[in-house]
Scaffold this active site. Structure first.
Site, PDB file in Angstrom:
ATOM      1  N   TYR A  80      22.966   7.520 -35.260  1.00  0.00           N
ATOM      2  CA  TYR A  80      23.112   8.908 -34.792  1.00  0.00           C
ATOM      3  C   TYR A  80      22.994   9.877 -35.975  1.00  0.00           C
ATOM      4  O   TYR A  80      22.224  10.838 -35.930  1.00  0.00           O
ATOM      5  CB  TYR A  80      24.485   9.035 -34.124  1.00  0.00           C
ATOM      6  CG  TYR A  80      24.869  10.421 -33.673  1.00  0.00           C
ATOM      7  CD1 TYR A  80      24.196  11.067 -32.650  1.00  0.00           C
ATOM      8  CD2 TYR A  80      25.952  11.086 -34.260  1.00  0.00           C
ATOM      9  CE1 TYR A  80      24.583  12.331 -32.223  1.00  0.00           C
ATOM     10  CE2 TYR A  80      26.343  12.338 -33.844  1.00  0.00           C
ATOM     11  CZ  TYR A  80      25.655  12.963 -32.824  1.00  0.00           C
ATOM     12  OH  TYR A  80      26.037  14.215 -32.402  1.00  0.00           O
TER      13      TYR A  80
ATOM     14  N   LYS B  92      20.158  12.675 -36.821  1.00  0.00           N
ATOM     15  CA  LYS B  92      20.461  14.109 -36.993  1.00  0.00           C
ATOM     16  C   LYS B  92      19.938  14.608 -38.336  1.00  0.00           C
ATOM     17  O   LYS B  92      19.395  15.705 -38.424  1.00  0.00           O
ATOM     18  CB  LYS B  92      21.974  14.348 -36.882  1.00  0.00           C
ATOM     19  CG  LYS B  92      22.531  14.165 -35.468  1.00  0.00           C
ATOM     20  CD  LYS B  92      21.944  15.165 -34.489  1.00  0.00           C
ATOM     21  CE  LYS B  92      22.531  15.036 -33.099  1.00  0.00           C
ATOM     22  NZ  LYS B  92      21.877  15.897 -32.098  1.00  0.00           N
TER      23      LYS B  92
END
Ligand code: NAD
Ligand code: SER
Length: 312
Positions: free
Chosen positions: A143, A147
């Protein structure tokens, strides 16, 4: 230009409240909500809604043309804890959707994008206290990697093609209108539900794990303030740090006990502890304050009182 907005991932924790707020500002028909799943909140249903897959660029283009959309809020993503279980799938969703929307802005189909980043871009090498806007970033989750890569793609499209894309590194968001979608900070919502229902909560993080958090109302205000800010004086793209408050599970439990004295918390850390340990304790958001006058308004006391009152 009057914004005609498409929200992708509108049925989630942020999308539920962002849809309502943007509709209150711009009018119901100016905001098209979309998601893979139908909205479960009745006020989100009051307005245009499309079933849309964020990884299907053609479907997004058709939706943009159908509704003459000029602004996209891309919220669909897989969050930190869920993404660790299916890394390839998470990467595909988080990156494909962003690159498609950036391309749409590049060719002039839309003129403005909001895409959220996260405190997950930071890692063990980042300062833990007052983590600055820029500095070492070595995310340890799929994740966080997605990002950080996304931030670089936004910077690239802005610099090369003049795309107007704006971004905030949200801390853990706390809300009562919709459930969180599989993050490491979700305990800070679940604790309120259990405190009211059973008076006990078994926390998946250790008692002293401090993380940056924010009330959803502040987060939505930040999003809209950033999207409407004049950033002409800002030289290059930034996914902005914003700070609300920081606390540990034990501090949050103590704050809840002021309202529910019999509330009890226990601790059974799982794989999310490792993720939380790699994230900042507190965030320095001075560049947001300087560039677009950001200031949070909701502290821990107000957050606890608001959550307990509304969830009751
Ligand atoms: P969420 O999981 O609650 O909502 C995401 C929504 O996206 C869900 O309604 C889901 O159905 C939808 N979705 C999933 N796959 C999709 C697809 N292929 N096509 C269309 N829709 C799809 O997440 P959220 O908390 O609302 O987060 C929104 C964004 O904000 C994400 O990018 C997330 O990384 C970021 N963010 C959230 C937090 C937080 O604490 N909530 C913190 C930092 C960053
Ligand atoms: N709340 C989010 C998560 O825990 C932070 O991006 O995944």
């Amino acid at each position: 230009m009057i914004p005609k907005i498409l929200i992708i991932g509108a049925s989630g924790q942020i999308g539920t409240e962002l849809t309502q707020t943007l509709r209150a500002i711009h009018g119901v028909n100016q905001v098209i909500a979309s998601d893979l799943n139908s909205p479960n909140n009745s006020s989100s249903i009051e307005g245009p809604f499309e079933i849309l897959d964020a990884t299907d660029a053609d479907a997004i283009i058709n939706c943009i043309k159908k509704h003459q959309v000029n602004t996209v809020y891309l919220l669909a993503a897989m969050l930190s804890a869920t993404a660790e279980k299916v890394p390839q799938k998470a990467w595909h969703l988080n990156m494909t959707s962003l690159l498609s929307v950036l391309e749409m802005a590049k060719v002039g189909l839309i003129w403005k994008i909001f895409w959220p980043s996260s405190i997950a871009v930071f890692g063990p090498s980042s300062s833990k206290i007052n983590t600055p806007q820029s500095g070492p970033m070595d995310p340890g989750t799929v994740y966080g990697i997605s990002k950080l890569a996304g931030e670089h793609w936004c910077a690239y499209y802005q610099e090369k093609y003049g795309v107007d894309v704006r971004s905030i590194r949200y801390p853990g968001l706390i809300s009562w209108k919709a459930q969180p979608g599989g993050g490491t900070t979700d305990y800070a919502v679940a604790i309120f539900h259990d405190a009211l229902k059973t008076r006990v909560y078994n926390c998946f993080l250790e008692a002293n794990t401090m993380l940056p958090m924010m009330h959803m109302t502040d987060a939505i205000r930040a999003t809209i303030e950033l999207m409407t800010a004049n950033l002409d004086h800002v030289e290059k793209f930034k996914a902005y740090n914003i700070a609300g408050m920081s606390f540990t599970p034990s501090e949050l439990a103590d704050a809840i006990k002021l309202y529910i004295p019999e509330f009890k918390i226990s601790y059974a850390p799982d794989f999310r502890q490792h993720i939380a340990d790699s994230w900042p304790n507190t965030i320095d958001d001075s560049e947001s304050a300087f560039d677009w006058n950001w200031k949070s308004q909701i502290d821990l006391d107000r957050l606890v009182s608001d959550m307990l009152t509304n969830l009751k």
